[in-house]
Every structure is written in structure tokens, then in C-alpha cells.
Design a protein around this motif. Structure first.
Motif, mmCIF file in Angstrom:
data_model
loop_
_atom_site.group_PDB
_atom_site.id
_atom_site.type_symbol
_atom_site.label_atom_id
_atom_site.label_comp_id
_atom_site.label_asym_id
_atom_site.label_seq_id
_atom_site.Cartn_x
_atom_site.Cartn_y
_atom_site.Cartn_z
ATOM 1 N N VAL A 334 -20.146 -71.962 27.278
ATOM 2 C CA VAL A 334 -19.860 -70.531 27.235
ATOM 3 C C VAL A 334 -20.579 -69.798 28.369
ATOM 4 N N THR A 335 -21.723 -70.299 28.792
ATOM 5 C CA THR A 335 -22.411 -69.706 29.938
ATOM 6 C C THR A 335 -21.625 -69.920 31.217
ATOM 7 N N ALA A 336 -20.984 -71.081 31.346
ATOM 8 C CA ALA A 336 -20.135 -71.324 32.515
ATOM 9 C C ALA A 336 -18.890 -70.451 32.483
ATOM 10 N N LEU A 337 -18.396 -70.144 31.278
ATOM 11 C CA LEU A 337 -17.211 -69.301 31.152
ATOM 12 C C LEU A 337 -17.535 -67.840 31.440
ATOM 13 N N PHE A 338 -18.704 -67.385 30.975
ATOM 14 C CA PHE A 338 -19.146 -66.003 31.188
ATOM 15 C C PHE A 338 -20.525 -66.042 31.851
ATOM 16 N N PRO A 339 -20.595 -66.292 33.151
ATOM 17 C CA PRO A 339 -21.886 -66.543 33.805
ATOM 18 C C PRO A 339 -22.841 -65.356 33.808
ATOM 19 N N GLY A 340 -22.345 -64.156 33.602
ATOM 20 C CA GLY A 340 -23.236 -63.003 33.569
ATOM 21 C C GLY A 340 -23.852 -62.749 32.208
ATOM 22 N N MET A 341 -23.494 -63.539 31.238
ATOM 23 C CA MET A 341 -23.953 -63.324 29.872
ATOM 24 C C MET A 341 -25.361 -63.877 29.676
ATOM 25 N N THR A 342 -26.192 -63.120 28.992
ATOM 26 C CA THR A 342 -27.517 -63.601 28.611
ATOM 27 C C THR A 342 -27.432 -64.211 27.218
ATOM 28 N N MET A 343 -27.861 -65.451 27.092
ATOM 29 C CA MET A 343 -27.773 -66.129 25.809
ATOM 30 C C MET A 343 -28.798 -65.545 24.835
ATOM 31 N N PRO A 344 -28.350 -65.012 23.699
ATOM 32 C CA PRO A 344 -29.305 -64.419 22.747
ATOM 33 C C PRO A 344 -30.066 -65.485 21.977
ATOM 34 N N ASP A 345 -31.099 -65.057 21.291
ATOM 35 C CA ASP A 345 -31.868 -65.981 20.458
ATOM 36 C C ASP A 345 -31.103 -66.378 19.199
ATOM 37 N N ASP A 346 -30.346 -65.431 18.662
ATOM 38 C CA ASP A 346 -29.613 -65.683 17.420
ATOM 39 C C ASP A 346 -28.247 -66.270 17.748
ATOM 40 N N LEU A 347 -28.079 -67.573 17.489
ATOM 41 C CA LEU A 347 -26.817 -68.260 17.792
ATOM 42 C C LEU A 347 -25.996 -68.539 16.542
ATOM 43 N N SER A 348 -26.586 -68.426 15.369
ATOM 44 C CA SER A 348 -25.916 -68.784 14.115
ATOM 45 C C SER A 348 -25.204 -70.131 14.228
ATOM 46 N N PRO A 349 -25.925 -71.201 14.554
ATOM 47 C CA PRO A 349 -25.282 -72.507 14.718
ATOM 48 C C PRO A 349 -24.722 -73.014 13.392
ATOM 49 N N TRP A 350 -23.619 -73.734 13.486
ATOM 50 C CA TRP A 350 -22.929 -74.202 12.285
ATOM 51 C C TRP A 350 -22.209 -75.506 12.585
ATOM 52 N N ALA A 351 -22.074 -76.333 11.571
ATOM 53 C CA ALA A 351 -21.242 -77.536 11.658
ATOM 54 C C ALA A 351 -20.490 -77.693 10.349
#
Length: 415
Positions: A334-351
Motif C-alpha cells: 500500500v505504501t508503493a501504491l500511495f507513496p505519499g502516505m504516512t503509515m499510522p500506528d493503528d493498522l487493525s491487522p486481521w486474518a
């Protein structure tokens, strides 16, 4: 009537049965509707791409990427022995002719299902914000464009509407892609696809079902099914015996374990998928519509005030653990798709574990024990096929449609 499972398929099945005037109860071990496989999936309702994973390319990729944590399609070596006959049948369905036949069945059924979903909303049976405007796929090199054109030929053969786009039109349609405009070669719009939060839909269906007196027993685990004189008579939970003349199993990946003690073999295997969900307030934007990145094999979907990033396929048995390496793959993509985006701490990971059959078609059928039915095995298409499956299951139970001859019967060969 008892429905086992309160995911998107189970809750929708309960609603359709209650609309027939039947007395319906739902049980689920979770504390609410849509909290298992339906909770944080990709959010796509995609009749245009409702195709089985058993494709000619899938088998080659699985073998090439065995054990690779960075692969979007991962086969863990320890999972291979457990696949057994299921794996052989999956491989057989990777043949081009089989894939085309199954794709025709699924895309047709998925279009019917979306029509059912639209009908529920139009009739005000449920209050739900379904996103419309199509799915946008992007391509970054000439090889990707060539693959797109072959894919379009397949889709058009299935009577699916497509729009091929050049790079400029792709960015004009989705301005959030402007930072990577120079790396894009083109796009593909599938205008008839939709999107929405499957968990929120499950909750909306629960609310509508309760208005029709459906009883929801959450936090209730099924211990065993009760059969007397060849007929279903109810089920046992840890606390009580629940009597019923009819039981519908919509238990996703748990379906084989529930039916196995009765001597009923159901060829469903769990296939894990991952997602992360980012708040708009953290990242500062949302795309206008879902985007599928062909190169990274991920999809991003705007869901209310959040961006859902979903991807990866992992054959790992019933291991539901969230592996950090797989989440890192989504973050990089997703960082490669939106390179200007800052990755937040809260990702709510799920599987979540998707219930997959070897041929990719769900099982919607009356089975050999009178009064016992199954509506499961939808793989990654549970949200897409939920309403159509509920309609068909209800029609079978009410005697309006015979199960014999259906492509979704349990007794099919799966080869």
C-alpha cells in the motif's frame, strides 16, 4: 429452523427464511454477527471477477512460491500433506476448460446475487450503504497490459462489461494515483462491481432479522447435531438441547468438522487471507472506489471512514495466527501504491479463514439426512454470493427449486 453460523452467509440465510414466515434461530460461537471470516475481508462485491482460484496460473504460482513469506500466494510446506485428495481435485480444476466452465457458473450466480442485494436495499428491508461505481485495476508494465487484454477477452466472453483505460484516464478517474502516474501503463474498469463492509452488512441483516422475530444465540458453540430415525431433530450446545425440524449449516471452515461425525464428507479447506484497515483521519484521504494493484496482488477499498487493504492467500490449515511478515507485505504494497502516505500506528491487522472447495463453487444443498442442509464453501466470495446463496437455499428448503442438477450440490464430482 436453526441456522448454524452468523457470518454474512448465515445471517442472510436466516433473513430469507424468516421472510417465508418460518420460525428461525441463529447460533454462533462469536459474540455477534459477522465476527469471523466476514469481519474484515476485502469488502468487494465483485460479480465481474467471481472466478475460482483454481486457475491455470494458480497452480504454477503455488509451486513456485512454496514457503515464501513475501509471496502473495503462499503454500506452507507443512500444509501440503493435509491437502491430500482435496489438493488433487484443486489441481484438476486448474485446467483451462474447467476454469472457464466454473467461471461461467460463478459470474452468472454472482450477478444474480448482486441483484438480490440491490433488491433488499431498494425494498428497505435493510439499511446499508452499498458503494457503486466499479472496481479499478491498475497495470504498471507492458506484460501487465498484455495480461489485462487477455483477461478482458475472457471477461467479455462471460458477458461482463469492461472498460480499458490508458494511464492518463486511469489517473483522471482516480486522482489518488497521481503520485505514481509515471509508473502506470493503463487500467481496467469493471463498472458493475460494488463494495461495502461485510461486517456492517451482517449487522444490518441481523437487525432486519430480529424484526422478523429471528432469535440470535451468540456466544453459543455447537457441540453436536442430533439425528433420530434418519432425520435431524436438533442440536446440542454446551448448555442445552435445541430442538428443530430443520438445520442449515453455514459454518464456513468449521462445516466439515460439524458434519463429519454424521459420516458426511464435505470437501472444504481453510485458506487464510489478511487485511489491515487504516483510518481516513490518519492517512488524510480515501480513494473514490476500490483499486486492485495487479503487480502487488492487493486490493484497497474505501469503507466508510476507513481504507481496507486486503490480499495474500495462504494455505496453512486451520492456523488462524496473524503473522507479522504477511502484514508487512500489505504495508509495503500500500505504501508503493500511495507513496505519499504516512503509515499510522493503528493498522487493525486481521486474518480470516476462507472456506474453499476444490472447484471454487459453494455447496448449497439438502443432504442425505432429512431436514439437514448446507450453505457453505464460498471461499473468498461469501460477501459477493451471500444474497444469491440465501435465496437459493430458501428455495430448496421451501420446495420451489430442486437441488438435483444444481452446480452447487454436495454430490458433484469436484473433479
Amino acid at each position: 429452523m436453526i441456522v448454524v453460523g452468523a457470518g454474512v452467509v448465515g445471517m442472510t440465510t436466516a433473513l430469507y427464511l424468516a421472510r417465508e414466515g418460518l420460525s428461525v434461530a441463529v447460533i454462533d460461537e462469536q459474540q455477534g454477527a459477522g465476527l469471523s471470516t466476514s469481519f474484515a475481508n476485502g469488502g468487494l462485491v465483485t460479480p465481474s471477477t467471481a472466478m475460482p482460484w483454481s486457475s491455470p496460473a494458480a497452480l504454477k504460482l503455488l509451486l513456485r512460491w512454496i514457503g515464501r513469506e513475501d509471496a502473495p500466494l503462499l503454500m506452507r510446506p507443512e500444509a501440503i500433506p493435509r491437502l491430500g485428495l482435496w489438493g488433487l481435485k484443486f489441481a484438476a480444476n486448474c485446467r483451462p476448460a474447467a476454469h472457464l466452465r466454473l467461471s461461467k457458473t460463478l459470474t452468472h450466480f454472482a450477478r444474480e446475487s448482486l441483484e438480490e442485494l440491490d433488491g433488499l436495499i431498494a425494498q428497505r428491508m435493510i439499511d446499508f450503504p452499498l458503494g457503486r461505481g466499479g472496481l479499478l485495476a491498475i497495470y504498471r508494465d507492458e506484460a501487465g497490459l498484455a495480461a489485462r487484454d487477455r483477461y478482458v477477452e475472457l471477461l467479455q466472453g462471460l458477458a461482463i462489461e469492461t472498460r480499458t483505460l490508458d494511464a492518463d484516464t486511469t489517473v483522471a478517474m482516480e486522482p489518488s494515483l497521481a503520485p505514481i502516474a509515471s509508473s502506470l501503463c493503463g487500467g481496467l474498469l469493471l463498472p458493475n462491481d460494488a463494495w461495502g463492509d461485510a461486517w456492517r452488512f451482517s449487522r444490518a441483516v441481523e437487525e432486519a432479522s430480529r424484526k422478523l422475530d429471528v432469535a440470535c444465540h451468540f456466544g453459543t458453540r455447537l457441540a453436536s447435531l442430533v439425528v433420530e430415525n434418519g432425520k435431524i431433530s436438533g442440536l446440542r450446545t454446551a448448555e442445552t438441547l435445541m430442538k428443530a425440524r430443520y438445520v442449515v449449516i453455514c459454518a464456513g471452515p468449521r462445516t466439515p468438522a460439524l458434519l463429519g461425525p454424521l459420516g458426511i464428507r464435505v470437501p472444504i479447506m481453510p485458506v487464510k487471507g489478511y487485511s489491515i484497515s487504516l483510518s481516513k483521519s490518519d492517512i488524510g484521504f480515501l480513494p473514490r472506489r476500490p483499486i486492485v494493484d495487479d503487480l502487488a496482488h492487493i486490493g484497497v477499498t474505501p469503507l466508510g471512514d476507513r481504507l481496507r487493504i486486503a490480499g495474500t492467500v495462504e494455505f496453512a490449515g486451520y492456523d488462524g495466527a496473524i503473522r507479522p511478515q504477511r502484514i508487512d507485505n500489505l504495508k509495503r504494497a500500500v505504501t508503493a501504491l500511495f507513496p505519499g502516505m504516512t503509515m499510522p500506528d493503528d493498522l487493525s491487522p486481521w486474518a480470516g479463514l476462507r472456506p474453499m472447495t476444490p472447484d471454487g463453487l459453494p455447496i448449497i444443498d439438502a443432504i442425505q439426512i432429512s431436514g439437514l442442509y448446507v450453505n457453505s464453501g464460498h471461499g473468498a466470495l461469501g460477501w459477493t454470493l451471500a444474497c444469491g446463496s440465501a435465496r437459493l437455499m430458501t428455495a430448496i428448503i421451501m420446495g420451489r427449486e430442486p437441488a438435483d442438477g444444481s452446480p452447487f450440490r454436495l454430490a458433484r464430482s469436484f473433479w
